[in-house]
Design a protein around this motif. Structure first.
Motif, short mmCIF file in Angstrom:
data_model
loop_
_atom_site.label_atom_id
_atom_site.label_comp_id
_atom_site.label_asym_id
_atom_site.label_seq_id
_atom_site.Cartn_x
_atom_site.Cartn_y
_atom_site.Cartn_z
N THR A 62 44.85 -73.25 -5.44
CA THR A 62 46.00 -74.14 -5.51
C THR A 62 46.70 -74.13 -4.17
O THR A 62 46.66 -73.13 -3.46
N GLY A 63 47.33 -75.23 -3.83
CA GLY A 63 48.02 -75.30 -2.55
C GLY A 63 47.13 -75.88 -1.46
O GLY A 63 46.06 -76.44 -1.73
N PRO A 64 47.55 -75.75 -0.20
CA PRO A 64 46.80 -76.35 0.92
C PRO A 64 45.38 -75.85 1.01
O PRO A 64 45.15 -74.63 0.96
N ARG A 113 29.54 -64.09 -0.45
CA ARG A 113 28.59 -65.03 -1.04
C ARG A 113 29.25 -65.94 -2.08
O ARG A 113 28.79 -67.06 -2.31
N VAL A 114 30.27 -65.45 -2.74
CA VAL A 114 31.02 -66.24 -3.71
C VAL A 114 32.50 -66.07 -3.40
O VAL A 114 32.91 -65.08 -2.80
N PRO A 115 33.34 -67.03 -3.81
CA PRO A 115 34.76 -66.93 -3.50
C PRO A 115 35.42 -65.74 -4.19
O PRO A 115 35.08 -65.42 -5.34
N PRO A 116 36.35 -65.09 -3.53
CA PRO A 116 37.12 -64.03 -4.19
C PRO A 116 38.11 -64.65 -5.18
O PRO A 116 38.35 -65.87 -5.15
N PRO A 117 38.70 -63.87 -6.07
CA PRO A 117 39.72 -64.41 -6.98
C PRO A 117 40.82 -65.12 -6.20
O PRO A 117 41.28 -64.65 -5.17
N GLY A 118 41.21 -66.30 -6.72
CA GLY A 118 42.25 -67.08 -6.06
C GLY A 118 41.73 -68.05 -5.02
O GLY A 118 42.50 -68.84 -4.47
N GLU A 165 52.45 -80.03 -1.37
CA GLU A 165 52.17 -81.46 -1.45
C GLU A 165 51.30 -81.93 -0.29
O GLU A 165 51.29 -81.32 0.79
N LEU A 166 50.59 -83.03 -0.53
CA LEU A 166 49.89 -83.73 0.54
C LEU A 166 50.83 -84.78 1.13
O LEU A 166 51.88 -85.11 0.55
#
Length: 234
Positions: free
Chosen positions: A116-118, A93-98, A149-150
């Motif tokens: 962070t990251g892709p 229901r909610v995002p896990p850590p990270g 990076e993008l």
């Protein structure tokens, strides 16, 4: 391919709601974690705001097993707020850590993606060794890694352009994640294939038995690759 994470079950909500399994055999704090109406909101970095049934809001740091409520701070108990956050993370229901909730850069679906990251969901994530086909040339490539990076951020000194501006990458999104790949063959065939790729290789010749770390790497926008359900075993 191995894919981390999962698709979220529902959005973060400011509306308090109960969760209702059979709690008859649970201890009091666990039962309250399941049955009381609370709202859990992810703040990032493993921190969550929990609005309790009483209307008070407490801050939970899940990786540290910490909560600002009196039951935890004064009594040292694993409170109902910590337990509720763990439940909602487990339930998807909610995002896990990270992780955070965002549209996946690969499939476009709302998913849990890295903070962070892709920004790729578990189904679109790439692992070292995944095989893919270059849509422009039909060549087989092997994923070396997903870069942070993008495409419009990654500058290729040898081509004096970004990955997004490289001529062969016209039409692919400039905000695509960058994927570094290698060619699983060597010699003149590799040099010919590499002419259509954007890369930073210093020597396009690689021994046929060289591992991925010893091969020249080329940078592609994510959308230019058609990923297969196969992996190269090193």
């Amino acid at each position: 391919m191995t894919h981390p994470a999962h698709t979220p079950a529902s959005s973060d909500s400011d509306a308090r709601r109960p969760l209702a399994p059979d709690t008859s055999r649970l201890d009091d704090r666990s039962a309250r974690a399941w049955t009381e109406a609370m709202a859990v909101r992810s703040l990032g970095a493993g921190r969550y705001a929990v609005e309790s049934q009483s209307g008070a809001t407490y801050m939970v740091n899940l990786p540290r097993s910490d909560c600002t409520c009196p039951d935890h701070e004064i009594r040292g108990e694993r409170c109902k707020h910590l337990r509720r956050v763990a439940i909602e993370v487990t339930e998807g229901r909610v995002p896990p850590p990270g992780k955070k909730r965002a549209d996946c850069a690969g499939c476009g679906r709302e998913s849990f993606v890295p903070e962070t990251g892709p920004e790729l969901c578990g189904d679109c994530w790439l692992e070292r060794g995944d095989l893919a086909t270059d849509k422009e040339t039909g060549d087989t490539v092997v994923v070396y890694r997903l870069a942070e990076e993008l495409a419009h951020e990654r500058y290729i000194e040898a081509a004096d352009s970004t990955v997004a501006d490289y001529p062969k990458n016209e039409g692919y999104p400039s905000d695509d994640p960058v994927v570094e790949v290698v060619y699983p063959f060597s010699g003149s065939a590799a040099r010919s294939a590499a002419e259509g790729a954007s890369g930073e290789a210093t020597d396009p010749r690689a021994d046929a038995d060289a591992d991925l770390d010893e091969r020249p790497r080329y940078a592609f926008p994510y959308s230019r690759l058609a990923v297969r359900d196969e992996m190269l075993i090193e």
